[in-house]
Enzyme design. Sequence first.
Site, mmCIF file in Angstrom:
data_model
loop_
_atom_site.group_PDB
_atom_site.id
_atom_site.type_symbol
_atom_site.label_atom_id
_atom_site.label_comp_id
_atom_site.label_asym_id
_atom_site.label_seq_id
_atom_site.Cartn_x
_atom_site.Cartn_y
_atom_site.Cartn_z
ATOM 1 N N GLN A 108 0.859 -1.196 0.000
ATOM 2 C CA GLN A 108 0.000 0.000 0.000
ATOM 3 C C GLN A 108 0.893 1.243 0.000
ATOM 4 O O GLN A 108 1.769 1.384 0.861
ATOM 5 C CB GLN A 108 -0.943 0.021 1.206
ATOM 6 N N TYR B 197 -6.169 10.776 4.232
ATOM 7 C CA TYR B 197 -4.779 11.119 3.903
ATOM 8 C C TYR B 197 -4.708 11.951 2.614
ATOM 9 O O TYR B 197 -5.729 12.352 2.085
ATOM 10 C CB TYR B 197 -3.929 9.843 3.876
ATOM 11 N N ARG C 16 -7.723 2.476 -3.009
ATOM 12 C CA ARG C 16 -8.589 2.424 -1.822
ATOM 13 C C ARG C 16 -9.173 3.794 -1.534
ATOM 14 O O ARG C 16 -8.439 4.797 -1.557
ATOM 15 C CB ARG C 16 -7.777 1.945 -0.609
ATOM 16 N N GLY D 257 -9.469 -7.117 8.511
ATOM 17 C CA GLY D 257 -8.368 -6.416 9.161
ATOM 18 C C GLY D 257 -8.165 -6.973 10.557
ATOM 19 O O GLY D 257 -7.452 -7.953 10.772
ATOM 20 N N ARG D 258 -8.857 -6.353 11.538
ATOM 21 C CA ARG D 258 -8.664 -6.730 12.944
ATOM 22 C C ARG D 258 -8.746 -8.238 13.180
ATOM 23 O O ARG D 258 -7.969 -8.797 13.958
ATOM 24 C CB ARG D 258 -9.697 -5.988 13.814
HETATM 25 C C1 LIG Z 1 -4.230 -1.682 13.426
HETATM 26 C C2 LIG Z 1 -4.876 -1.106 12.194
HETATM 27 C C3 LIG Z 1 -4.099 -0.409 11.280
HETATM 28 C C4 LIG Z 1 -4.656 0.073 10.091
HETATM 29 N N1 LIG Z 1 -3.858 0.647 9.145
HETATM 30 C C5 LIG Z 1 -4.341 0.921 7.908
HETATM 31 C C6 LIG Z 1 -3.479 1.263 6.841
HETATM 32 O O1 LIG Z 1 -2.238 1.298 6.978
HETATM 33 N N2 LIG Z 1 -4.050 1.562 5.653
HETATM 34 C C7 LIG Z 1 -5.396 1.508 5.453
HETATM 35 O O2 LIG Z 1 -5.866 1.791 4.354
HETATM 36 N N3 LIG Z 1 -6.244 1.143 6.443
HETATM 37 C C8 LIG Z 1 -5.742 0.811 7.653
HETATM 38 N N4 LIG Z 1 -6.585 0.349 8.631
HETATM 39 C C9 LIG Z 1 -8.025 0.131 8.340
HETATM 40 C C10 LIG Z 1 -8.278 -1.338 7.957
HETATM 41 O O3 LIG Z 1 -7.660 -1.662 6.724
HETATM 42 C C11 LIG Z 1 -9.775 -1.664 7.858
HETATM 43 O O4 LIG Z 1 -10.359 -0.907 6.826
HETATM 44 C C12 LIG Z 1 -10.550 -1.410 9.146
HETATM 45 O O5 LIG Z 1 -9.840 -1.894 10.279
HETATM 46 C C13 LIG Z 1 -11.929 -2.086 9.127
HETATM 47 O O6 LIG Z 1 -11.794 -3.477 8.890
HETATM 48 P P1 LIG Z 1 -11.836 -4.561 10.095
HETATM 49 O O7 LIG Z 1 -13.107 -4.329 10.839
HETATM 50 O O8 LIG Z 1 -11.799 -5.894 9.399
HETATM 51 O O9 LIG Z 1 -10.633 -4.322 10.952
HETATM 52 C C14 LIG Z 1 -6.041 -0.100 9.840
HETATM 53 C C15 LIG Z 1 -6.824 -0.759 10.796
HETATM 54 C C16 LIG Z 1 -6.260 -1.281 11.942
HETATM 55 C C17 LIG Z 1 -7.122 -2.055 12.890
#
Ligand SMILES: Cc1cc2nc3c(=O)[nH]c(=O)nc-3n(C[C@H](O)[C@H](O)[C@H](O)COP(=O)(O)O)c2cc1C
Length: 369
Positions: free
Chosen positions: A102, A172, A224, A316-317
């Site tokens: 990314q 961003y 994205r 993600g999480r």
């Molecule tokens: C620890 C953490 C770091 C994240 N860092 C990024 C990132 O670097 N780039 C991005 O586009 N989204 C980032 N996100 C957002 C996730 O990609 C995702 O869209 C969001 O957590 C919702 O999905 P989930 O419920 O499956 O976690 C981050 C989320 C978490 C939890």
Amino acid sequence: MKYDALFQSFNFKSGIEIENRIVMAPMTHFASNDDGSISDAELKYYSERANGPGLIITACANVTANGKAFPGQPAVDRDEMITGLRTLAETIKKNGAKAVLQIHHGGRECPPELVPNGDVVSASDVESSQGVQARALKEEEVAEIIRAFGEATRRAIEAGFDGVEIHGANGYLLQQFFSPFSNRRNDKWGGSLEKRLSFPMAIVDEVKNAVSAHAKEPFLIGYRLSPEEPHEPGITMKETFTLLDALVEKDLDYIHISLQEFWSKPRRGTTDTRSRIEIIQERIGDKVPVIGVGSIYTAEDAIKAKETNIPLIALGRELIIEPHWVEKIKAGEESTIQTALKKDDQERLVIPAQLWQAIVNAPGWFPFN
Ligand SMILES: Cc1cc2nc3c(=O)[nH]c(=O)nc-3n(C[C@H](O)[C@H](O)[C@H](O)COP(=O)(O)O)c2cc1C
């Protein structure tokens, strides 16, 4: 059988094929070395999670020094970073997953202590969400950042990644240029909706040119975006439709809709009462594959999301909480999937110390039991 729809292979336009429909969402881990090079802790974290998802998107990597938004962020802003990035790509790909880097610029969201001379830049001189005053980029600096996205793409190719995802989401720099709130320019980069689109579109074109010039094998490009901003003025669903239409014209491999909650509904800019992701999927149709994401924890959650005709589902999480999510479902062991963290889970789940600290310091971000 019940979860078969998650385990069909998928072919991207560029010629990249992935084994299943599960994507690891990009997640910042705060664990790269201070100079932005790849650390052992992050390699171990990805290695533990690389045996399941068809596609793994890395933490966002800054394309210029003034785009660094997190301590411990991986960098792709100079050629010295390529060796470490190559190890990262190899680690992710060791069991067949495809690796996407990314690429990112934090704009006004960069903490002053992380950027050279504390010089925080953005589309316009608007404060960040943390109250930091940003400086509007000069035209020649805008051009430099666009070029940096192309250079970052070249480095990703040289490092052996299978693709890049352009980070146009989560407030961003690309979103700062698209947003009527943070872009108050009157030059060719702002003033009307079309002009606010020109910076993200110039980056897409630059990335495409870099791929044409340097990739000898299929290489994918994803984008994205966040569909809405909470504040007014801010990006509405209606404006997002314009962005989506423009992105569809760019012939990308995928469009990734950044959401905290997969089923969340629009705030404004449409009278459609379905979820944002369903509205967006209908708008894009089968022209470009969509990745959906947000609060998907169980196999049941994923299959329900998949029924919306969204071809790819990102977690993600949950992949932090359960590194072997995909393998467990494949083996019929979905009932053993962990969906919340325990206080002493850090080592067992191979979570870098800095990421663990960030998680425990933000109550409510991750489920705990
Ligand atoms: C620890 C953490 C770091 C994240 N860092 C990024 C990132 O670097 N780039 C991005 O586009 N989204 C980032 N996100 C957002 C996730 O990609 C995702 O869209 C969001 O957590 C919702 O999905 P989930 O419920 O499956 O976690 C981050 C989320 C978490 C939890």
